[in-house]
Write an enzyme that holds these catalytic residues in place. Structure first.
Site, PDB file in Angstrom:
ATOM      1  N   ALA A  67       0.841  -1.194   0.000  1.00 49.48           N
ATOM      2  CA  ALA A  67       0.000   0.000   0.000  1.00 49.48           C
ATOM      3  C   ALA A  67       0.876   1.243   0.000  1.00 49.48           C
ATOM      4  CB  ALA A  67      -0.909  -0.001   1.226  1.00 49.48           C
ATOM      5  N   GLY A 106      -0.611  -5.114   0.489  1.00 46.51           N
ATOM      6  CA  GLY A 106      -1.834  -5.034  -0.303  1.00 46.51           C
ATOM      7  C   GLY A 106      -1.674  -5.613  -1.692  1.00 46.51           C
ATOM      8  N   GLU A 109      -2.280  -9.199  -1.262  1.00 47.36           N
ATOM      9  CA  GLU A 109      -3.708  -9.407  -1.016  1.00 47.36           C
ATOM     10  C   GLU A 109      -4.506  -9.303  -2.313  1.00 47.36           C
ATOM     11  OE1 GLU A 109      -4.731  -8.023   3.414  1.00 47.36           O
ATOM     12  OE2 GLU A 109      -3.662  -6.492   2.278  1.00 47.36           O
ATOM     13  N   GLU A 129       3.319  -6.243   6.835  1.00 47.29           N
ATOM     14  CA  GLU A 129       2.647  -5.163   7.567  1.00 47.29           C
ATOM     15  C   GLU A 129       3.078  -5.070   9.027  1.00 47.29           C
ATOM     16  OE1 GLU A 129      -0.309  -6.203   4.234  1.00 47.29           O
ATOM     17  OE2 GLU A 129       1.155  -7.253   5.474  1.00 47.29           O
TER      18      GLU A 129
END
Length: 255
Positions: A67, A106, A109, A129
């Site tokens: 992210a 992300g 993901e 993360e």
């Protein structure tokens, strides 16, 4: 098709390539990019002529290297962003991730949402993360565990272990590995083969496989979202993201 700012759409007959297009930041996912991916998939879902989608990144270094931390640093989790992830996961046609380089946070993901993951030889997968004082918040704790098992998922999420392409193939995270220069060619070949099959049967097959995979997923995702949001009120989250942007080691306080 709509023209987007953060993604590129490249039609190949019945196959659409959706290319993440922020190569200057290794295709880091910000809220506008995730929203554009969701919007593009809604458009594609409504187009009967398009039967399969490939998600890939611009450049050879990254599919998506996580992210956008600068965007996340001072912001609480956004319900609209969460809804974009739900819309992506709800896409009803086959979705292939062609992972060229890093798929982290992300980015991983996003790949996990896809029906099939193909990797380049240089692909690397991770959920780092924890280094920011947070956890995966877009399904990583749930989908990764279902695919690779509890022990490896715990190691990747608790200790930021990364997987090479070969390791990812061995544990069933990806289905095939190709040289970087032929990854998209082979992804297109597979997507075109799928697109040539009976459309109703393809969708029924996807729905049926997902029915097995998604058992209890909704409840797990709710727990993940709750825990993810709670961490954004912590001092450690602020320290972790500040340290990342300042390129230094974080000092954790446990509060």
């Amino acid at each position: 098709m709509t023209q987007y700012q953060h993604i590129l759409l490249e039609p190949h007959g019945a196959v659409m390539v959706v290319r993440l297009n922020r190569p200057q930041v290794l295709n880091a996912l910000n809220a506008p990019m995730v929203a554009e991916i969701a919007e593009a998939l809604v458009e594609i879902a409504l187009d009967a002529g398009l039967r399969c989608v490939i998600l890939t990144g611009s450049g050879s270094r990254a599919f998506a290297a996580g992210a956008d931390i600068a965007e996340m640093q001072g912001a609480a989790p956004d319900a609209r962003a969460a809804q974009s992830w739900v819309r992506i996961a709800g896409f009803n046609k086959p979705l292939i991730a062609a992972v060229n380089g890093l798929a982290l946070g992300g980015g991983m993901e996003l790949a996990l949402i896809c029906d099939i993951i193909l990797a380049s030889e240089t692909a690397r997968f991770g959920q780092p993360e924890i280094n920011l004082g947070i956890i995966p918040g877009a399904g990583g704790t749930q989908r990764l565990t279902k695919i690779v098992g509890k022990s490896l998922a715990m190691e990747m999420i608790l200790n930021a272990r990364m997987l090479s392409a070969d390791e990812a193939l061995r544990v069933g995270l990806v289905s095939s590995i190709y040289p970087s220069e032929t990854l998209l060619h082979n992804a297109l070949k597979m997507a075109q083969q799928i697109a040539a099959r009976a459309p109703l049967a393809v969708i029924a097959a996807k729905n049926s496989v997902n029915a097995a995979f998604d058992a209890h997923l909704t409840a797990g995702l709710a727990v993940e979202r709750e825990q993810f949001a709670a961490l954004f009120g912590s001092e450690d989250q602020r320290e972790g993201m500040t340290a990342f942007l300042e390129k230094r080691r974080p000092v954790w306080k446990g509060k």
